[in-house]
Design a protein around this motif. Sequence first.
Motif, PDB file in Angstrom:
ATOM      1  N   LEU A  49      -3.128  -5.142  -3.399  1.00  0.00           N
ATOM      2  CA  LEU A  49      -2.324  -3.997  -3.844  1.00  0.00           C
ATOM      3  C   LEU A  49      -3.236  -2.770  -3.863  1.00  0.00           C
ATOM      4  CD1 LEU A  49      -0.459  -5.400  -7.027  1.00  0.00           C
ATOM      5  CD2 LEU A  49       0.228  -5.607  -4.633  1.00  0.00           C
ATOM      6  N   SER A  50      -2.894  -1.752  -3.070  1.00  0.00           N
ATOM      7  CA  SER A  50      -3.741  -0.555  -3.057  1.00  0.00           C
ATOM      8  C   SER A  50      -2.960   0.700  -3.430  1.00  0.00           C
ATOM      9  CB  SER A  50      -4.392  -0.380  -1.682  1.00  0.00           C
ATOM     10  OG  SER A  50      -3.412  -0.064  -0.724  1.00  0.00           O
ATOM     11  N   GLY A  51      -1.823   0.507  -4.074  1.00  0.00           N
ATOM     12  CA  GLY A  51      -1.038   1.641  -4.548  1.00  0.00           C
ATOM     13  C   GLY A  51      -0.497   1.304  -5.928  1.00  0.00           C
ATOM     14  N   PRO A  52       0.443   2.100  -6.432  1.00  0.00           N
ATOM     15  CA  PRO A  52       1.122   1.715  -7.681  1.00  0.00           C
ATOM     16  C   PRO A  52       1.721   0.309  -7.503  1.00  0.00           C
ATOM     17  CG  PRO A  52       1.677   3.962  -7.038  1.00  0.00           C
ATOM     18  CD  PRO A  52       0.917   3.380  -5.891  1.00  0.00           C
ATOM     19  N   PHE A  73      -5.269   6.814 -10.787  1.00  0.00           N
ATOM     20  CA  PHE A  73      -3.971   7.177 -10.197  1.00  0.00           C
ATOM     21  C   PHE A  73      -3.005   5.995 -10.049  1.00  0.00           C
ATOM     22  CE2 PHE A  73      -1.068   7.644  -6.608  1.00  0.00           C
ATOM     23  CZ  PHE A  73      -0.360   8.770  -7.003  1.00  0.00           C
ATOM     24  N   ASN A  74      -3.438   4.889  -9.466  1.00  0.00           N
ATOM     25  CA  ASN A  74      -2.479   3.800  -9.181  1.00  0.00           C
ATOM     26  C   ASN A  74      -1.840   3.259 -10.458  1.00  0.00           C
ATOM     27  OD1 ASN A  74      -2.882   3.941  -6.441  1.00  0.00           O
ATOM     28  ND2 ASN A  74      -4.431   2.309  -6.399  1.00  0.00           N
ATOM     29  N   VAL A  75      -2.614   3.190 -11.525  1.00  0.00           N
ATOM     30  CA  VAL A  75      -2.078   2.676 -12.785  1.00  0.00           C
ATOM     31  C   VAL A  75      -1.232   3.757 -13.455  1.00  0.00           C
ATOM     32  CG1 VAL A  75      -2.638   1.678 -15.030  1.00  0.00           C
ATOM     33  CG2 VAL A  75      -3.988   1.059 -13.015  1.00  0.00           C
ATOM     34  N   HIS A 135     -12.104   4.031  -2.374  1.00  0.00           N
ATOM     35  CA  HIS A 135     -11.275   3.248  -3.298  1.00  0.00           C
ATOM     36  C   HIS A 135     -10.661   2.014  -2.616  1.00  0.00           C
ATOM     37  CE1 HIS A 135     -11.401   6.435  -6.301  1.00  0.00           C
ATOM     38  NE2 HIS A 135     -10.833   7.303  -5.499  1.00  0.00           N
ATOM     39  N   ASP A 136      -9.645   2.258  -1.797  1.00  0.00           N
ATOM     40  CA  ASP A 136      -8.869   1.134  -1.262  1.00  0.00           C
ATOM     41  C   ASP A 136      -9.651   0.266  -0.275  1.00  0.00           C
ATOM     42  OD1 ASP A 136      -6.846   2.038  -2.866  1.00  0.00           O
ATOM     43  OD2 ASP A 136      -5.775   3.087  -1.278  1.00  0.00           O
ATOM     44  N   PRO A 137     -10.535   0.848   0.547  1.00  0.00           N
ATOM     45  CA  PRO A 137     -11.309  -0.018   1.445  1.00  0.00           C
ATOM     46  C   PRO A 137     -12.099  -1.087   0.684  1.00  0.00           C
ATOM     47  CG  PRO A 137     -11.528   2.254   2.127  1.00  0.00           C
ATOM     48  CD  PRO A 137     -10.794   2.275   0.808  1.00  0.00           C
ATOM     49  N   ILE A 179      -5.031   8.404   2.648  1.00  0.00           N
ATOM     50  CA  ILE A 179      -6.182   8.382   3.545  1.00  0.00           C
ATOM     51  C   ILE A 179      -6.966   7.085   3.362  1.00  0.00           C
ATOM     52  CG2 ILE A 179      -8.401   9.459   4.086  1.00  0.00           C
ATOM     53  CD1 ILE A 179      -7.179  12.189   3.386  1.00  0.00           C
ATOM     54  N   ASP A 180      -7.297   6.744   2.120  1.00  0.00           N
ATOM     55  CA  ASP A 180      -8.154   5.565   1.929  1.00  0.00           C
ATOM     56  C   ASP A 180      -7.394   4.267   2.168  1.00  0.00           C
ATOM     57  OD1 ASP A 180      -6.793   6.168  -0.479  1.00  0.00           O
ATOM     58  OD2 ASP A 180      -8.249   5.053  -1.663  1.00  0.00           O
ATOM     59  N   ASP A 181      -6.070   4.269   1.938  1.00  0.00           N
ATOM     60  CA  ASP A 181      -5.273   3.098   2.326  1.00  0.00           C
ATOM     61  C   ASP A 181      -5.351   2.921   3.848  1.00  0.00           C
ATOM     62  OD1 ASP A 181      -3.111   2.671  -0.221  1.00  0.00           O
ATOM     63  OD2 ASP A 181      -3.791   4.705   0.077  1.00  0.00           O
ATOM     64  N   ALA A 182      -5.298   4.042   4.578  1.00  0.00           N
ATOM     65  CA  ALA A 182      -5.335   3.981   6.043  1.00  0.00           C
ATOM     66  C   ALA A 182      -6.662   3.378   6.510  1.00  0.00           C
ATOM     67  CB  ALA A 182      -5.131   5.372   6.630  1.00  0.00           C
ATOM     68  N   GLY A 217       3.812   6.509  -3.709  1.00  0.00           N
ATOM     69  CA  GLY A 217       2.561   6.679  -4.459  1.00  0.00           C
ATOM     70  C   GLY A 217       1.923   7.990  -4.071  1.00  0.00           C
ATOM     71  N   ASN A 218       0.909   7.917  -3.212  1.00  0.00           N
ATOM     72  CA  ASN A 218       0.222   9.140  -2.814  1.00  0.00           C
ATOM     73  C   ASN A 218       1.195  10.192  -2.290  1.00  0.00           C
ATOM     74  OD1 ASN A 218      -2.496   8.448  -3.382  1.00  0.00           O
ATOM     75  ND2 ASN A 218      -2.498   7.082  -1.617  1.00  0.00           N
ATOM     76  N   VAL A 219       2.164   9.722  -1.517  1.00  0.00           N
ATOM     77  CA  VAL A 219       3.249  10.574  -1.011  1.00  0.00           C
ATOM     78  C   VAL A 219       4.534   9.753  -1.144  1.00  0.00           C
ATOM     79  CG1 VAL A 219       1.936  12.116   0.539  1.00  0.00           C
ATOM     80  CG2 VAL A 219       2.583   9.851   1.356  1.00  0.00           C
ATOM     81  N   CYS A 270       0.819  -1.222   0.000  1.00  0.00           N
ATOM     82  CA  CYS A 270       0.000   0.000   0.000  1.00  0.00           C
ATOM     83  C   CYS A 270       0.850   1.269   0.000  1.00  0.00           C
ATOM     84  CB  CYS A 270      -0.922  -0.016   1.217  1.00  0.00           C
ATOM     85  SG  CYS A 270      -0.037  -0.183   2.774  1.00  0.00           S
ATOM     86  N   ASP A 271       0.171   2.415  -0.155  1.00  0.00           N
ATOM     87  CA  ASP A 271       0.849   3.722  -0.185  1.00  0.00           C
ATOM     88  C   ASP A 271       0.057   4.741   0.642  1.00  0.00           C
ATOM     89  OD1 ASP A 271      -1.330   3.910  -1.953  1.00  0.00           O
ATOM     90  OD2 ASP A 271      -0.311   5.352  -3.263  1.00  0.00           O
ATOM     91  N   PRO A 272      -0.131   4.486   1.950  1.00  0.00           N
ATOM     92  CA  PRO A 272      -1.063   5.335   2.737  1.00  0.00           C
ATOM     93  C   PRO A 272      -0.684   6.809   2.690  1.00  0.00           C
ATOM     94  CG  PRO A 272      -0.219   3.489   4.059  1.00  0.00           C
ATOM     95  CD  PRO A 272       0.554   3.499   2.779  1.00  0.00           C
TER      96      PRO A 272
HETATM   97 CA    CA Z   1      -3.751   3.862  -2.355  1.00  0.00          CA
END
Ligand code: CA
Length: 311
Positions: free
Chosen positions: A127-130, A170-172, A244-246, A16-19, A41-43, A12-14
């Motif tokens: 997988l919830s990020g790139p 975004f992730n792709v 998204h990620d949830p 907010i939604d990854d968190a 990813g997000n940051v 993941c790439d926390p």
């Molecule tokens: Ca994410």
Amino acid sequence: MTTSPLPLIIDCDPGIDDAVMLMIAFMSPKLDVRAITTVAGNVPLRLTSRNARMICERMGRSGVPVYAGCPRPMLRKPVTAEDFHGESGIEGIEIFAPKAPLAPGHGVGELIARLSAAAPASQTVILSGPMTNLAAALVMAPEIASKIGHLVVMAGGDRIGGNITPFAEFNVFADPHAAAIVFDAGIRTTVLSLDVTHTVRSEPERVASLRKIAGPEAEMMADLLAAGNRLEARWKNGQMAPMHDPSTVVYLLAPEIFEAKPCRVSVVTRPGAEFGRTKVKDTKRGPHHWVTSADADAFFAVIEDLLKARA
Ligand code: CA
Ligand code: BDR
């Protein structure tokens, strides 16, 4: 009869939604989060790695190892998404230095080690990020593909286009070459794309009803969702934030509230307007399953029940 919890690796790439996704995974007695790997990813990676450990600590799960993975995408220039997640990556909660250090070793090496040691088709991975980490692992050790029985990804968009460009999600978009490697690996994959996540949003009344539940987790989740809503509204014409990620974890917990179709997903990697676009071709047997709809009320009921059980 009690069944043992499903062992899970989360990349993941926390975010907010990854968190929020990590919180749901930690709260469910049906899931056993064995390891977390982080990716830029997000940051940037330094922050996604800290943020994942912050969530572990706030959820009383500092024992879950967090391994830092790739600090940049395969080929393209790095992109981040502070506009939607805040400078810290998880706006909405107070930032602190987590007590637990990063686990020793590289996230990619850890994916390879854990998957290599596993029985065929026995592992569930989110997988919830790139997709950089798993793609690198697949390049280094292609045989690990056969160890993943179920890959669940938040990625792409078809019917409704993209969220970072008119075509790309975004992730792709953040690492299309990695996504192409992962989708090409022949792994049974469930794809939660914008097509479905845009139909499940954290509307204020939903956040308010989560906030009414007693306990620190409910408050923390409501704070995160409210922060996500504020940022989403600022950039997307007043709209509330999609879950998204949830959706990856809720899918594992309650697949019956979703509909999906077998398909094969490919990724546009050539430069141009469609860079990072996912293309979905219907097939009889997959290997991918594109989720086409979700019951949004049932989705939030899953989360509410978990929070009530902790209250
Ligand atoms: Ca994410
Ligand atoms: C995806 O991009 C990120 O900003 C979110 O965390 C999610 O994984 C949605 O497009």
